[in-house]
Design a protein around this motif. Sequence first.
Motif, PDB file in Angstrom:
ATOM      1  N   ALA A  31       0.832  -1.209   0.000  1.00 58.71           N
ATOM      2  CA  ALA A  31       0.000   0.000   0.000  1.00 58.71           C
ATOM      3  C   ALA A  31       0.865   1.256   0.000  1.00 58.71           C
ATOM      4  CB  ALA A  31      -0.932   0.001   1.208  1.00 58.71           C
ATOM      5  N   GLY A  81       1.958   1.869  -3.388  1.00 55.89           N
ATOM      6  CA  GLY A  81       0.827   2.189  -4.257  1.00 55.89           C
ATOM      7  C   GLY A  81       0.960   1.597  -5.642  1.00 55.89           C
ATOM      8  N   ALA A  82       0.756   2.431  -6.649  1.00 53.78           N
ATOM      9  CA  ALA A  82       0.799   1.980  -8.038  1.00 53.78           C
ATOM     10  C   ALA A  82       2.195   1.509  -8.447  1.00 53.78           C
ATOM     11  CB  ALA A  82       0.336   3.098  -8.963  1.00 53.78           C
ATOM     12  N   TRP A  99       4.006  -0.509  -6.675  1.00 49.11           N
ATOM     13  CA  TRP A  99       4.272  -1.816  -6.071  1.00 49.11           C
ATOM     14  C   TRP A  99       4.632  -2.886  -7.096  1.00 49.11           C
ATOM     15  CZ3 TRP A  99       5.936  -4.832  -2.482  1.00 49.11           C
ATOM     16  CH2 TRP A  99       5.628  -6.195  -2.501  1.00 49.11           C
TER      17      TRP A  99
END
Length: 163
Positions: A70, A73-74, A76
């Motif tokens: 998390a 975020g994008a 990851w």
Amino acid sequence: MNGDEAAAAGHPASHPSGDLAARQAALVAALVAGGPAPVGFDPAALDAARSALLRKRAGEVARHWPLLAAGLGADWPATFVRWAAGRPTAGSLRDGWDLARELRDRGTLPPLGAEELAVREAVDRYDGHRPPRHRRLPGWGRAGGAVAIQFAGRVRLLTPAPR
């Protein structure tokens, strides 16, 4: 054509079982450990399978390290795939731990990931080689400014990571 003639002609059906095991090991190494494509396999198909396996592995690690995922975020999936490419898995828990430590060492660990790493290190011992073991005595963990302690079976985040 007998077995020796077939083997000399390079027919795969004639390979002894030891040779089959070696070919299987080469295929596994190409898929999960960054090994070269074995002879006779389509490199494009191997790349597609390797990418799919890395994405699946990223999802499994994210289930064990949800705050790390998390926090990135994008980024990851791409971060994990870059890190994991060429590395055989040590299991989802250990893969996430190793990635979090590497990000910490590079100074790119997000605050949520730092807090998750600090808590894990307060609860378990992990030397990077053997599986993690639960601590019996009080312990503490620190990562990216976050500090966690474990005492009497309870874990407390003393200092959250700076945001």
